[in-house]
Design an enzyme around this catalytic site. Structure first.
Site, PDB file in Angstrom:
ATOM      1  N   ASP A   4      88.046  69.689  46.865  1.00 53.53           N
ATOM      2  CA  ASP A   4      87.325  69.197  45.516  1.00 53.53           C
ATOM      3  C   ASP A   4      87.972  67.813  45.640  1.00 53.53           C
ATOM      4  OD1 ASP A   4      85.000  71.009  43.852  1.00 53.53           O
ATOM      5  OD2 ASP A   4      85.213  69.800  45.256  1.00 53.53           O
ATOM      6  N   TYR A   7      88.463  65.772  47.612  1.00 58.10           N
ATOM      7  CA  TYR A   7      87.237  64.256  47.505  1.00 58.10           C
ATOM      8  C   TYR A   7      87.788  63.468  46.340  1.00 58.10           C
ATOM      9  CZ  TYR A   7      82.319  63.222  46.926  1.00 58.10           C
ATOM     10  OH  TYR A   7      81.839  61.646  46.968  1.00 58.10           O
ATOM     11  N   ASP A   8      88.008  63.772  44.989  1.00 57.47           N
ATOM     12  CA  ASP A   8      88.445  63.087  43.993  1.00 57.47           C
ATOM     13  C   ASP A   8      89.626  61.517  44.103  1.00 57.47           C
ATOM     14  OD1 ASP A   8      87.604  66.091  41.519  1.00 57.47           O
ATOM     15  OD2 ASP A   8      86.033  64.157  42.265  1.00 57.47           O
ATOM     16  N   SER A  32      48.218  66.655  47.360  1.00 56.98           N
ATOM     17  CA  SER A  32      49.318  68.106  47.453  1.00 56.98           C
ATOM     18  C   SER A  32      48.277  68.799  48.115  1.00 56.98           C
ATOM     19  CB  SER A  32      49.643  69.037  45.911  1.00 56.98           C
ATOM     20  OG  SER A  32      47.853  69.149  46.153  1.00 56.98           O
ATOM     21  N   LEU A  33      49.202  70.039  49.178  1.00 54.50           N
ATOM     22  CA  LEU A  33      49.159  70.487  50.075  1.00 54.50           C
ATOM     23  C   LEU A  33      47.779  72.055  49.740  1.00 54.50           C
ATOM     24  CD1 LEU A  33      51.775  71.087  51.793  1.00 54.50           C
ATOM     25  CD2 LEU A  33      50.034  69.300  52.159  1.00 54.50           C
ATOM     26  N   GLU A  80      57.820  72.915  58.401  1.00 52.25           N
ATOM     27  CA  GLU A  80      58.627  72.429  58.234  1.00 52.25           C
ATOM     28  C   GLU A  80      59.293  73.685  56.676  1.00 52.25           C
ATOM     29  OE1 GLU A  80      58.123  68.860  56.475  1.00 52.25           O
ATOM     30  OE2 GLU A  80      57.402  67.797  58.514  1.00 52.25           O
ATOM     31  N   LYS A 100      59.492  74.487  53.121  1.00 58.72           N
ATOM     32  CA  LYS A 100      58.480  73.963  51.951  1.00 58.72           C
ATOM     33  C   LYS A 100      59.602  74.140  50.830  1.00 58.72           C
ATOM     34  CE  LYS A 100      54.495  74.056  49.663  1.00 58.72           C
ATOM     35  NZ  LYS A 100      55.635  74.257  48.203  1.00 58.72           N
ATOM     36  N   ASP A 112      61.672  74.230  47.271  1.00 59.13           N
ATOM     37  CA  ASP A 112      60.956  74.418  46.377  1.00 59.13           C
ATOM     38  C   ASP A 112      61.902  73.599  45.008  1.00 59.13           C
ATOM     39  OD1 ASP A 112      59.944  75.472  43.916  1.00 59.13           O
ATOM     40  OD2 ASP A 112      60.476  77.310  44.006  1.00 59.13           O
ATOM     41  N   GLU A 135      62.127  65.827  48.406  1.00 62.04           N
ATOM     42  CA  GLU A 135      61.813  66.553  47.516  1.00 62.04           C
ATOM     43  C   GLU A 135      63.144  67.006  47.144  1.00 62.04           C
ATOM     44  OE1 GLU A 135      58.999  68.272  47.732  1.00 62.04           O
ATOM     45  OE2 GLU A 135      59.152  69.441  46.149  1.00 62.04           O
ATOM     46  N   TYR A 175      60.667  63.600  53.732  1.00 62.57           N
ATOM     47  CA  TYR A 175      59.897  64.751  55.483  1.00 62.57           C
ATOM     48  C   TYR A 175      58.782  63.475  55.652  1.00 62.57           C
ATOM     49  CZ  TYR A 175      57.793  66.251  50.806  1.00 62.57           C
ATOM     50  OH  TYR A 175      57.542  66.070  49.859  1.00 62.57           O
ATOM     51  N   LYS A 184      52.053  71.339  59.299  1.00 63.53           N
ATOM     52  CA  LYS A 184      51.607  70.095  60.293  1.00 63.53           C
ATOM     53  C   LYS A 184      51.191  69.313  61.391  1.00 63.53           C
ATOM     54  CE  LYS A 184      54.781  67.739  56.181  1.00 63.53           C
ATOM     55  NZ  LYS A 184      56.102  66.891  56.261  1.00 63.53           N
ATOM     56  N   LYS A 188      52.365  80.143  51.754  1.00 66.72           N
ATOM     57  CA  LYS A 188      53.112  80.559  50.908  1.00 66.72           C
ATOM     58  C   LYS A 188      54.094  82.152  51.530  1.00 66.72           C
ATOM     59  CE  LYS A 188      52.977  77.840  47.911  1.00 66.72           C
ATOM     60  NZ  LYS A 188      52.338  77.864  46.487  1.00 66.72           N
ATOM     61  N   CYS A 242      82.919  93.215  20.431  1.00 71.74           N
ATOM     62  CA  CYS A 242      83.090  93.270  22.067  1.00 71.74           C
ATOM     63  C   CYS A 242      83.043  94.288  22.981  1.00 71.74           C
ATOM     64  CB  CYS A 242      84.462  92.398  22.260  1.00 71.74           C
ATOM     65  SG  CYS A 242      84.627  92.266  24.120  1.00 71.74           S
ATOM     66  N   CYS A 285      87.271  94.201  24.634  1.00 74.25           N
ATOM     67  CA  CYS A 285      88.428  93.787  23.335  1.00 74.25           C
ATOM     68  C   CYS A 285      87.697  95.120  21.877  1.00 74.25           C
ATOM     69  CB  CYS A 285      88.947  93.016  23.461  1.00 74.25           C
ATOM     70  SG  CYS A 285      87.591  91.717  22.426  1.00 74.25           S
ATOM     71  N   CYS A 296      82.440  87.210  22.005  1.00 74.97           N
ATOM     72  CA  CYS A 296      83.046  88.023  21.145  1.00 74.97           C
ATOM     73  C   CYS A 296      84.948  87.459  20.489  1.00 74.97           C
ATOM     74  CB  CYS A 296      84.094  89.105  22.980  1.00 74.97           C
ATOM     75  SG  CYS A 296      85.596  89.134  22.058  1.00 74.97           S
ATOM     76  N   CYS A 316      90.624  88.948  24.490  1.00 75.68           N
ATOM     77  CA  CYS A 316      89.693  89.671  25.403  1.00 75.68           C
ATOM     78  C   CYS A 316      90.450  89.613  27.356  1.00 75.68           C
ATOM     79  CB  CYS A 316      88.421  89.272  24.957  1.00 75.68           C
ATOM     80  SG  CYS A 316      87.318  90.063  26.204  1.00 75.68           S
TER      81      CYS A 316
END
Ligand code: IVH
Length: 664
Positions: free
Chosen positions: A35, A38-39, A84-85, A114, A116, A118, A172, A224, A288, A312, A406, A409, A424, A429
């Site tokens: 990261d 990347y930064d 929708s399906l 494909e 599906k 969520d 999606e 898609y 499909k 499903k 806690c 601790c 806590c 701790c």
């Protein structure tokens, strides 16, 4: 300074490098760089774009974060209605679907299967290859304009390669499982309600009025379907997927071509087994019809196309008994109740624990020890209790109560106002120690350069430290013996630790990690009280008497100083020689900017925004983000913004970086 041509080349190079890493990170879930690396690419690009603003394009990775928060989403009428399906729940229903397709079209057909996803449906419009509009599905006719938020999604292409003049696609948006788990961990730690599943998390992240919130979340988008704009002859869904890929979209790699329904059924059965292998959630498959010319012939029912169906997956739930409820202490001290279950198979995996999130959730669902419950593998990773089966109660079940102390601790557990989480309060701790120390040494806090999380981890595990103050008694020999450390790095760390003693009251206060006390509040408190002891003695009324300090912060400070561990920690820090007073004007005559309010605008020649702010604060001044009558000086650099004009209008002195440096 590079020439414009050189800069252009470098900017393009950086952008394509960044996009490549986005792809590896989000799509392949296999980052090639850290990261930090990347930064640093992003920072390099940002700095070049700052020097050459003419090179900034709307599709640059730096432009992902949109501007100011919106009041509310604009509605968008879809140019193509979004159907929708219909669903198929077993093999028989899949075969029925194939039979209807063959009857209506009069031929044998091939299919594409494909996964599906969520997630949340998005409709993306590109004009001349530029991303211009992103909308939710809404009711299929009208959706919400979430363009700015989608711009903040790293993986969504902002510019396409070789696309037609106008292209509208459907896809999606989703949150990868790992990102979902991390986000919920963070939300738990902050006492916020966790998201129930990655779909809600994705939807919640995109339906944000402030795109900066979206930018902080990890999201992906798979496309898609082409809704409008194919200017080339393509004859099948299979070709459509490759064309979308060519344009630059992320398209699911796991789609399959199936010659007939037998292959479709096989494919679906295989997916039932391997549904959890993807790094994002799927709740089924979409089958499909492959030849696109059949779509017109097959047409639509009132709600869904006849050329596709959603298969499903069978639900992954099971019934078992809660043997006990156990409390885990998280990194910021949040207590998370976890149900210990009689082991049960859920979707091929043995589940023996389920998270109950917090006490509120237990109360809502009325989960008791001994109850029979329905468990499900939510978000495909952490199993959770869906509901109890009260009809199976015997009367022996026990109501759960969050412990007052806690379990790790023994410190007092408190519910802070407005929070669902119980916490806590122990400063030492062990469950919290690592995070506490990581925070203590971080840049805005004590700024111990070189002491990163990996080192802190080793120090805690090897029992070299048992509270943040222990960093002041680490010897160079102890440090040099640790993994990935040499004598030189040990020396550097000892020096950085020593330097941190002079960091000053505001940073120290922030470093102590008092809940709700960020660096801004710490500065206010340091200026007001001048010493840690004075703050420790302050009453709730005195604290809330300060305009920037509300009851939540005040209460949190009060609790912090009431803890015995706090007194011990402070005494230890004092003995180590950590400075606990604010240098004041009258004592040292140093705080030349005391009481003065500054506003910064434009790019300063030498100091970064942060450095300029620190300099002003160090000398007792305040930095505000907007110009008003209360502003004393506006420090302007190159390309100043509207603040400059406002300052002129109000007759507020405008000074340069040089003049600021002279003042101090
Ligand atoms: S095709 C005309 N393909 O599942 C409908 N849908 O009702 C065309 N979904 O909300 C939809 N992955 O957004 C299609 N690979 C995929 C999908 C997919 C997820 C969603 C879709 C819709 C729901 C089905």
């Amino acid at each position: 300074m590079p020439s414009l041509d050189e800069a252009r080349r470098k900017v393009e190079e950086l952008r394509s490098e960044i996009r490549k890493h986005d792809y590896h990170y989000y799509v392949l879930d296999n980052p090639l760089i850290t990261d930090q690396e990347y930064d640093s690419l992003m920072r390099e690009l940002e700095s070049l774009e700052r020097e050459f603003p003419e090179l900034i394009t709307p599709d640059s990775p730096t432009q992902r974060v949109g501007g100011a928060p919106l009041e509310q989403f604009r509605s968008v009428r879809h140019t193509t209605p979004l159907f929708s399906l219909a669903n198929a729940f077993d093999e028989g229903e899949l075969r029925d679907f194939d039979r209807r397709v063959r009857q209506l079209s009069g031929t044998k057909v091939d299919y594409v299967v494909e996964p599906k996803i969520d997630g949340l449906t998005v409709v993306l419009t590109y004009e001349n290859g530029e991303f211009v509009l992103g909308a939710t599905r809404g009711d299929g006719i009208t959706g919400e304009d979430i363009t700015e938020n989608l711009r903040a999604v790293r993986l969504l292409p902002k510019r396409l390669k070789g696309a037609p003049p106008r292209l509208v696609v459907r896809g999606e948006a989703f949150m990868p499982k790992k990102a979902f788990a991390l986000l919920n961990e963070e939300r738990d730690a902050k006492g916020e309600q966790p998201f129930a599943n990655p779909r809600n998390a994705a939807a919640g992240s995109l339906r944000q009025l402030d795109p900066r919130v979206t930018a902080g979340r990890t999201l992906g988008v798979y496309v898609y379907q082409i809704l409008e704009g194919i200017d080339r002859e393509i004859s099948s869904q299979w070709e459509a997927l490759s064309l979308l890929r060519e344009f630059g979209f992320s398209v699911q790699e796991q789609s399959s071509y199936c010659r007939d329904i037998e292959e479709v059924v096989d494919c679906c059965n295989q997916w039932i087994e391997k549904r959890h292998t993807l790094n994002y959630d799927i709740d089924g498959l979409v089958v499909k019809v492959n030849p696109l010319h059949l779509y017109d012939i097959l047409g639509y029912t009132a709600k869904s196309p006849r050329w596709a169906i959603a298969f499903k997956f069978p639900a992954e739930q099971a019934v078992t008994r809660v043997k006990d409820i156990f409390v885990r202490v998280g990194r910021t001290g949040v207590l998370t109740p976890t149900a210990i279950l009689e082991p049960v198979q859920v979707g091929g995996v043995t589940v023996s624990r389920a998270t109950l999130h917090n006490e509120e959730m237990i109360r809502q669902k009325d989960v008791r020890i001994g109850d029979y419950v329905v468990v499900q593998r939510a978000g495909d990773v952490i199993p959770e209790v869906v509901r109890v089966l009260p009809e199976r109660r015997t009367g022996e079940e026990k109501v759960f109560k969050m412990p007052d102390y806690c379990p790790v601790c023994g410190s007092e557990v408190l519910h802070l106002e407005g929070e669902v989480a119980a916490r806590c309060t122990g400063v030492a701790c062990p469950a919290q120690l690592k995070e506490l120390v990581i925070h203590f040494v971080s840049r805005e806090a004590m700024d111990v350069e070189g002491m990163g999380p990996a080192l802190v981890e080793q120090l805690v595990d090897k029992k070299l430290i048992s509270d943040p103050a222990d960093i002041y008694s680490l010897s160079r020999e102890e440090l040099a013996e640790l993994e990935r450390m040499g004598e030189k790095s040990a020396d550097n760390i000892v020096r950085a630790v020593e330097r941190s003693k002079e960091r000053g009251l505001a940073h120290l206060l922030y470093a102590l990690g008092i809940r709700h006390v960020g660096i801004k509040a710490a500065e206010t408190l340091a200026n007001k009280f001048g010493s840690l002891d004075a703050l420790a003695r302050a009453s709730f009324e005195e604290l809330t008497g300060i305009p920037e300090i509300g009851p939540k912060i005040a209460r949190s400070i009060e609790i912090f100083f009431q803890q015995e561990q706090t007194s011990r920690l402070i005494a230890k820090l004092k003995r180590a020689g950590v400075k606990m007073e604010q240098e004041r004007n009258e004592e040292k005559g140093e705080l030349v900017l005391a009481g003065k309010v500054f506003v910064l605008t434009g790019t300063l020649p030498n100091l970064s925004r942060k450095e300029a702010e620190e300099l002003i604060k160090k000398h007792g001044g305040k930095v505000s983000s907007s110009v008003s009558k209360k502003t004393d000086y506006v420090v302007a650099g190159s390309d100043p913004g509207q603040k400059y004009d406002k300052a002129k209008q109000l007759g507020i002195p405008i000074i340069s970086e040089d003049e600021l440096l002279q003042m101090v």
